[in-house]
Design a protein around this motif. Structure first.
Motif, PDB file in Angstrom:
ATOM      1  N   VAL A  47       0.422  -1.353  -0.173  1.00  0.00           N
ATOM      2  CA  VAL A  47      -0.146   0.377  -0.134  1.00  0.00           C
ATOM      3  C   VAL A  47       0.970   1.302   0.000  1.00  0.00           C
ATOM      4  O   VAL A  47       2.053   1.127   0.116  1.00  0.00           O
ATOM      5  CB  VAL A  47      -0.951   0.202   1.132  1.00  0.00           C
ATOM      6  CG1 VAL A  47      -2.019  -1.111   1.290  1.00  0.00           C
ATOM      7  CG2 VAL A  47       0.133  -0.165   2.678  1.00  0.00           C
ATOM      8  N   SER A  48       0.252   2.528  -0.288  1.00  0.00           N
ATOM      9  CA  SER A  48       1.210   3.677  -0.163  1.00  0.00           C
ATOM     10  C   SER A  48       1.805   4.552   1.042  1.00  0.00           C
ATOM     11  O   SER A  48       2.374   5.235   1.451  1.00  0.00           O
ATOM     12  CB  SER A  48       0.438   4.719  -1.137  1.00  0.00           C
ATOM     13  OG  SER A  48      -0.624   4.210  -2.438  1.00  0.00           O
ATOM     14  N   VAL A  49       0.953   3.723   2.534  1.00  0.00           N
ATOM     15  CA  VAL A  49       0.988   4.090   3.066  1.00  0.00           C
ATOM     16  C   VAL A  49       0.473   3.646   4.926  1.00  0.00           C
ATOM     17  O   VAL A  49      -0.654   2.345   4.130  1.00  0.00           O
ATOM     18  CB  VAL A  49      -0.145   5.718   3.412  1.00  0.00           C
ATOM     19  CG1 VAL A  49      -1.488   5.895   3.080  1.00  0.00           C
ATOM     20  CG2 VAL A  49       0.512   6.704   4.727  1.00  0.00           C
ATOM     21  N   GLY A  50       1.515   3.619   5.611  1.00  0.00           N
ATOM     22  CA  GLY A  50       0.981   2.948   7.356  1.00  0.00           C
ATOM     23  C   GLY A  50       0.579   4.143   7.907  1.00  0.00           C
ATOM     24  O   GLY A  50       1.683   4.633   7.860  1.00  0.00           O
ATOM     25  N   TYR A  51      -0.421   3.716   8.517  1.00  0.00           N
ATOM     26  CA  TYR A  51      -0.838   4.601   9.873  1.00  0.00           C
ATOM     27  C   TYR A  51      -0.437   3.798  11.228  1.00  0.00           C
ATOM     28  O   TYR A  51      -1.445   3.046  11.522  1.00  0.00           O
ATOM     29  CB  TYR A  51      -2.469   5.419   9.317  1.00  0.00           C
ATOM     30  CG  TYR A  51      -2.168   5.995   8.302  1.00  0.00           C
ATOM     31  CD1 TYR A  51      -2.211   7.422   8.140  1.00  0.00           C
ATOM     32  CD2 TYR A  51      -2.596   5.501   7.989  1.00  0.00           C
ATOM     33  CE1 TYR A  51      -1.842   8.581   7.075  1.00  0.00           C
ATOM     34  CE2 TYR A  51      -3.616   6.658   6.644  1.00  0.00           C
ATOM     35  CZ  TYR A  51      -2.501   8.010   5.983  1.00  0.00           C
ATOM     36  OH  TYR A  51      -3.197   8.526   4.848  1.00  0.00           O
ATOM     37  N   GLY A  52       0.193   4.934  11.694  1.00  0.00           N
ATOM     38  CA  GLY A  52       0.407   4.126  13.094  1.00  0.00           C
ATOM     39  C   GLY A  52      -0.113   4.883  14.147  1.00  0.00           C
ATOM     40  O   GLY A  52       0.247   5.561  14.589  1.00  0.00           O
ATOM     41  N   ILE A  53      -0.763   5.008  15.473  1.00  0.00           N
ATOM     42  CA  ILE A  53      -1.926   6.023  15.588  1.00  0.00           C
ATOM     43  C   ILE A  53      -1.734   5.279  17.374  1.00  0.00           C
ATOM     44  O   ILE A  53      -2.216   4.042  17.784  1.00  0.00           O
ATOM     45  CB  ILE A  53      -3.333   5.527  15.491  1.00  0.00           C
ATOM     46  CG1 ILE A  53      -3.476   6.460  14.128  1.00  0.00           C
ATOM     47  CG2 ILE A  53      -3.935   6.885  16.197  1.00  0.00           C
ATOM     48  CD1 ILE A  53      -5.503   6.066  13.384  1.00  0.00           C
ATOM     49  N   ALA A  54      -0.955   6.197  18.315  1.00  0.00           N
ATOM     50  CA  ALA A  54      -0.893   6.358  19.627  1.00  0.00           C
ATOM     51  C   ALA A  54      -2.169   6.254  20.670  1.00  0.00           C
ATOM     52  O   ALA A  54      -3.098   6.682  19.919  1.00  0.00           O
ATOM     53  CB  ALA A  54       0.453   7.062  19.852  1.00  0.00           C
ATOM     54  N   ASP A  55      -2.121   5.714  21.305  1.00  0.00           N
ATOM     55  CA  ASP A  55      -3.279   5.518  22.824  1.00  0.00           C
ATOM     56  C   ASP A  55      -3.354   7.228  22.652  1.00  0.00           C
ATOM     57  O   ASP A  55      -2.548   8.251  22.469  1.00  0.00           O
ATOM     58  CB  ASP A  55      -2.209   5.115  23.835  1.00  0.00           C
ATOM     59  CG  ASP A  55      -2.869   3.985  23.744  1.00  0.00           C
ATOM     60  OD1 ASP A  55      -2.890   2.668  22.987  1.00  0.00           O
ATOM     61  OD2 ASP A  55      -2.619   2.909  24.895  1.00  0.00           O
ATOM     62  N   ARG A  56      -4.808   7.242  23.094  1.00  0.00           N
ATOM     63  CA  ARG A  56      -5.333   8.701  23.738  1.00  0.00           C
ATOM     64  C   ARG A  56      -4.640   9.790  22.113  1.00  0.00           C
ATOM     65  O   ARG A  56      -4.772  10.423  21.896  1.00  0.00           O
ATOM     66  CB  ARG A  56      -4.921   9.554  24.480  1.00  0.00           C
ATOM     67  CG  ARG A  56      -5.109   7.796  25.952  1.00  0.00           C
ATOM     68  CD  ARG A  56      -4.497   9.144  27.155  1.00  0.00           C
ATOM     69  NE  ARG A  56      -3.308   9.138  27.053  1.00  0.00           N
ATOM     70  CZ  ARG A  56      -2.853   7.843  27.427  1.00  0.00           C
ATOM     71  NH1 ARG A  56      -3.573   6.425  27.644  1.00  0.00           N
ATOM     72  NH2 ARG A  56      -1.366   7.792  27.009  1.00  0.00           N
ATOM     73  N   SER A  57      -5.315   9.021  21.244  1.00  0.00           N
ATOM     74  CA  SER A  57      -4.300   9.926  19.549  1.00  0.00           C
ATOM     75  C   SER A  57      -5.650   9.348  18.850  1.00  0.00           C
ATOM     76  O   SER A  57      -5.948   8.134  18.913  1.00  0.00           O
ATOM     77  CB  SER A  57      -3.081   9.174  19.252  1.00  0.00           C
ATOM     78  OG  SER A  57      -2.274   9.745  19.808  1.00  0.00           O
ATOM     79  N   GLY A  58      -6.141  10.165  17.746  1.00  0.00           N
ATOM     80  CA  GLY A  58      -7.000   9.732  16.719  1.00  0.00           C
ATOM     81  C   GLY A  58      -6.258  10.526  15.619  1.00  0.00           C
ATOM     82  O   GLY A  58      -6.184  11.224  15.097  1.00  0.00           O
ATOM     83  N   ALA A  59      -6.790  10.214  14.498  1.00  0.00           N
ATOM     84  CA  ALA A  59      -6.667  10.892  12.622  1.00  0.00           C
ATOM     85  C   ALA A  59      -8.699  10.724  12.117  1.00  0.00           C
ATOM     86  O   ALA A  59      -9.229   9.913  11.778  1.00  0.00           O
ATOM     87  CB  ALA A  59      -5.923   9.569  11.892  1.00  0.00           C
ATOM     88  N   TYR A  60      -8.779  11.924  11.599  1.00  0.00           N
ATOM     89  CA  TYR A  60     -10.304  11.937  10.667  1.00  0.00           C
ATOM     90  C   TYR A  60      -9.615  12.015   9.152  1.00  0.00           C
ATOM     91  O   TYR A  60      -8.721  12.894   8.536  1.00  0.00           O
ATOM     92  CB  TYR A  60     -10.209  13.130  10.881  1.00  0.00           C
ATOM     93  CG  TYR A  60     -11.746  14.242  10.495  1.00  0.00           C
ATOM     94  CD1 TYR A  60     -12.817  12.800  10.188  1.00  0.00           C
ATOM     95  CD2 TYR A  60     -11.794  14.876   9.663  1.00  0.00           C
ATOM     96  CE1 TYR A  60     -13.509  13.091   8.898  1.00  0.00           C
ATOM     97  CE2 TYR A  60     -12.178  15.612   8.813  1.00  0.00           C
ATOM     98  CZ  TYR A  60     -13.218  15.149   8.317  1.00  0.00           C
ATOM     99  OH  TYR A  60     -14.302  14.809   7.563  1.00  0.00           O
ATOM    100  N   PHE A  61     -10.323  11.334   8.539  1.00  0.00           N
ATOM    101  CA  PHE A  61     -10.345  10.950   6.915  1.00  0.00           C
ATOM    102  C   PHE A  61     -11.358  11.245   6.153  1.00  0.00           C
ATOM    103  O   PHE A  61     -12.456  10.439   6.223  1.00  0.00           O
ATOM    104  CB  PHE A  61      -9.782   9.439   6.445  1.00  0.00           C
ATOM    105  CG  PHE A  61      -8.797   9.075   7.717  1.00  0.00           C
ATOM    106  CD1 PHE A  61      -7.585   8.988   6.366  1.00  0.00           C
ATOM    107  CD2 PHE A  61      -8.572   8.468   8.478  1.00  0.00           C
ATOM    108  CE1 PHE A  61      -6.460   8.327   6.977  1.00  0.00           C
ATOM    109  CE2 PHE A  61      -6.989   8.040   9.213  1.00  0.00           C
ATOM    110  CZ  PHE A  61      -5.796   7.630   8.611  1.00  0.00           C
TER     111      PHE A  61
END
Length: 207
Positions: free
Chosen positions: A176-190
């Motif tokens: 795939v083009s990208v990987g997202y590593g999300i830590a605890d108490r963290s988030g991302a919006y797509f």
């Protein structure tokens, strides 16, 4: 209209800004929380809505192999969907491999915001990458996901589980083009599958 996907690295509640964004895109005030029933679930489920105004109501749906017509009908009436955390393989089995798959995808494509916490986040891409720390084989597993986030893989508890090499390996193996590593108490919006905002710590891994 577009699609709205919120992915979190650990347990609820929402991060403050991401909560505001999710709330803003609700199509009705009823939010479904999909969860695996276990001891203490009744007390835990309200944490998912902790950051929302009181007008937001909860439709808790315990995951299983088959769902009633009434459950599916009520899910279709929800203005937002939250997929909880826990056993990633079990969440995948009860969502990706059941009729909930098409229901969630249909609502998502109509603009209903979907949020995933830990396991719920991990099953969201085309390929669900399960950490060696998250299954009995103690090996990295690659399973079919919901397909809400194309051309990407995800790692939850990124810092806490020291997932750096696992995420790199997952990106290389799935191509795939990208990987997202999300830590605890963290988030991302797509928005429309494009990373739009981050709250907390998110590592981005490119090939």
């Amino acid at each position: 209209m577009g699609t709205h996907l919120f992915l979190f690295g650990s347990s609820p509640p929402f991060n403050e800004q991401l909560s505001d964004t999710f709330y803003r895109h609700l199509s009705t005030s009823k939010v479904a929380v999909l969860y695996i029933e276990r001891e203490g679930s009744d007390a835990y489920i309200p944490k998912y809505l902790e950051t929302f105004p009181e007008e937001v109501s909860l439709f808790p749906l315990a995951l299983k192999q088959h769902y009633t017509n009434e459950e599916i009908k009520e899910l279709h009436q929800c203005g937002g969907i939250i997929i909880g955390g826990g056993d990633t393989l079990a969440y995948r089995r009860f969502i990706v491999e059941t009729e909930l798959n098409q229901v969630i995808r249909s609502l998502f494509e109509r603009g209903v915001p979907v949020a995933g916490f830990s396991a719920g986040a991990l099953i969201s891409p085309d390929t669900s990458v399960v950490s060696p720390k998250d299954n009995v084989t103690e090996e990295q597993l690659f399973e079919k996901g919901l397909g809400l986030l194309p051309d990407a893989v995800l790692s939850a508890h990124y810092l806490e589980w020291e997932e750096q090499s696992c995420l790199k390996q997952a990106v290389e193996k799935t191509e795939v083009s990208v990987g997202y590593g999300i830590a605890d108490r963290s988030g991302a919006y797509f928005f429309n599958s494009r990373l739009t905002s981050i709250e907390g710590y998110v590592h981005i891994e490119y090939i």
